[in-house]
Design an enzyme around this catalytic site. Structure first.
Site, short mmCIF file in Angstrom:
data_model
loop_
_atom_site.label_atom_id
_atom_site.label_comp_id
_atom_site.label_asym_id
_atom_site.label_seq_id
_atom_site.Cartn_x
_atom_site.Cartn_y
_atom_site.Cartn_z
N SER A 77 -30.02 -73.92 41.46
CA SER A 77 -29.28 -74.98 40.99
C SER A 77 -29.88 -76.18 41.23
O SER A 77 -29.71 -77.15 40.84
CB SER A 77 -28.10 -74.92 41.56
OG SER A 77 -28.26 -75.02 43.05
N GLU A 88 -27.28 -72.83 32.08
CA GLU A 88 -28.43 -73.56 31.78
C GLU A 88 -29.81 -72.70 31.58
O GLU A 88 -29.86 -72.04 32.90
CB GLU A 88 -28.47 -74.52 32.86
CG GLU A 88 -27.44 -75.77 32.86
CD GLU A 88 -27.48 -76.45 34.07
OE1 GLU A 88 -27.13 -77.87 33.99
OE2 GLU A 88 -28.02 -76.25 35.15
#
Length: 507
Positions: free
Chosen positions: A121, A154
């Site tokens: 992340s 993502e």
């Protein structure tokens, strides 16, 4: 490069790894679970089986579905047991050295056409893959927790990632029932980058003594439509998670002022006051319920003076109509009488600056935030300046609460609360577009699904006017002298000509 979805390896079986394993099995993949902690992969398998059995009991899935999905989970003992996998997704600790070591081990055993993906992340995909012989087959595949419910992922291209790998991962995400968004390899990718404005600007407002935590939360829920106020959200995510992310993105962008963290969260983290899970954060929690302070009562006043509205007020015609609806006596002279409430409605400026520039008596001057039209809000926000008399403040509060709508009175602030938070969110989003980190469309999708905002940040800018947002930023930069508020060139150009922020330029 094409991914065959038959055999998927998951390394790391914490909450994130389990979530990815769950949706992969539901999509029809054989899932091979590996964890460095003895027994962790077997525990993850048992937890997922139990979860599917509960769904059967609730009638959400059939017993046959649960049995089939459970049969697709295979705990393994070593990296070598993933040699046959078409895709291996890493979901281990957020440490660059650990991830690099794992991928080096994986590269030594998997086929040349296998794809490697990291769920990082906050770390650079390029840096993670820098030591690989075939870095073109490594990409970011960043899910959000809880994975089955957070429907965005993502897909992140490192500097050397083959575009075909990202295309295949995006297709696989859709097979798993998720919405993929494509991002370049930059700090925070899309969601964590775009989310920098909400909490950090709210913390700055608190740090200036403008309002307390609960008041800011109420304003942003009721006036701008956010589901959770920023301090409710920080309590939910917990400062031991959110503060390091603030610092990481700030440092990775070489101390970019737009992302500046707050000493408030640093201090609370040091003191263990991290949020709901600790029983205390910005709120105290009793049986899991936040104990919010009561709102200040509406003042009782004998009489409300007449109101004079600045000719420079935003939404001046709407303000006049609102005052009429509230039964106010309205003055229409060139200047206010000595007994009038002097009402100003600036965009970005503080009340003190407006009173000085317009040569108004600061003792009788009070501001109202009208960035959002009154009919669309559940709360009105007034702001005093340091000289505003108490009787003027109380009379204005009583007047604007006459129809039962909630009213918050804050101390002087360039941009009140909603203006400065919304403008910061929009400005950061605009700069993501300026940098080409993702497309405007993917930005909107990622933020609405990943952060739960009432609108995507560009749609938010369009909703309240790119030109207005630009004015707020310019004026806040004047008030504070802080490059934090400098408008992105992407926003400045569109705001200057009144172009929609969702307008897609011709290629």
């Amino acid at each position: 490069m094409k991914i065959n979805y038959s055999n998927i390896g998951i390394v790391g079986t914490g909450a994130m790894g389990r979530g990815i394993a769950q949706i992969a099995a539901q999509a029809g993949s054989e899932v091979f679970l590996l964890d460095a902690n003895p027994g962790a992969a077997q525990a993850a398998q048992a937890a997922l089986r139990e979860q599917w059995e509960k769904l059967v009991a609730k009638g959400r899935i059939s017993a046959e579905q649960a049995s089939t999905q459970a049969a697709r989970l295979h705990p393994v003992a070593a990296v070598a047991d993933l040699a046959h996998c078409d895709l291996v997704v890493e979901a281990i600790v957020e440490r660059l050295d650990a991830k690099k070591a794992l991928f080096a081990d994986l590269e030594a055993v998997v086929r040349d056409d296998a794809v490697l993906a990291t769920n990082t992340s906050s770390l650079s995909v390029t840096a993670i893959g820098a030591g690989l012989k075939r870095p073109q087959r490594l990409a970011g595949f960043h899910f959000f927790n809880p994975v089955p419910l957070m429907k965005v992922v993502e897909v992140v291209a490192g500097l050397k990632t083959d575009p075909a790998v990202c295309a295949a991962l995006a297709a696989y995400a859709r097979d798993m029932g998720h919405t993929p968004v494509q991002a370049q390899d930059t700090p925070g990718f899309i969601v964590n980058h775009a989310g920098r404005g909400y909490g950090t600007e709210a913390l700055r407002i608190v740090g200036e003594g403008v309002a307390d935590f609960a008041t800011i939360d109420r304003i942003l829920r009721d006036q701008a439509g956010f589901r959770l106020g920023p301090f409710e959200l920080l309590d939910l995510t917990a400062l031991d998670v959110s503060h390091p992310v603030m610092e990481s993105i700030y440092r990775q962008y070489y101390d970019e002022p737009r992302f500046r963290p707050s000493v408030i969260t640093a201090q609370r983290l040091a003191g263990g006051v991290v949020g709901k899970k600790a029983g205390e954060g910005f709120y105290r929690y009793v049986d899991g319920t936040a104990q919010a302070p009561a709102e200040p009562p509406v003042p009782v006043v004998d009489a409300i003076p007449p109101v004079w509205v600045s000719p420079r007020a935003a939404r001046r015609a709407e303000l006049y109509q609102l005052l009429k609806d509230l039964g106010a006596a309205i003055e229409t002279g060139q200047s206010p009488s000595p007994q009038a409430i002097t009402l100003v409605a600036p965009l970005g400026f503080d009340i003190t600056t407006v009173a000085v520039v317009e040569r108004l008596d600061p003792a009788r001057t009070i501001g109202i935030d009208v960035l959002v039209e009154d009919a669309a809000t559940r709360r009105r926000v007034l702001a005093t300046n340091p000289a505003t008399r108490r009787d003027i403040r109380d009379a204005a509060h009583a007047l604007f609460a006459r129809d039962g709508k909630a009213v918050s009175v804050i101390r002087d602030s360039g941009g009140f609360v909603t203006q400065r938070v919304v403008a910061t969110i929009v400005n950061i989003a605009a700069d993501i577009c300026q940098q080409g980190i993702c497309s405007p469309r993917d930005l909107e999708t990622a933020v609405t699904l990943g952060l739960g905002y009432p609108l995507g940040p560009l749609a938010m800018g369009d909703r309240w006017g790119p030109t207005n947002i630009l004015e707020v930023l310019f004026n806040m930069q004047t008030v504070y002298g802080d490059p934090r508020y400098r408008p992105s060139p992407w926003l400045r150009r569109r705001g200057a000509i009144g172009l929609s922020l969702l307008h897609v330029e011709e290629e």
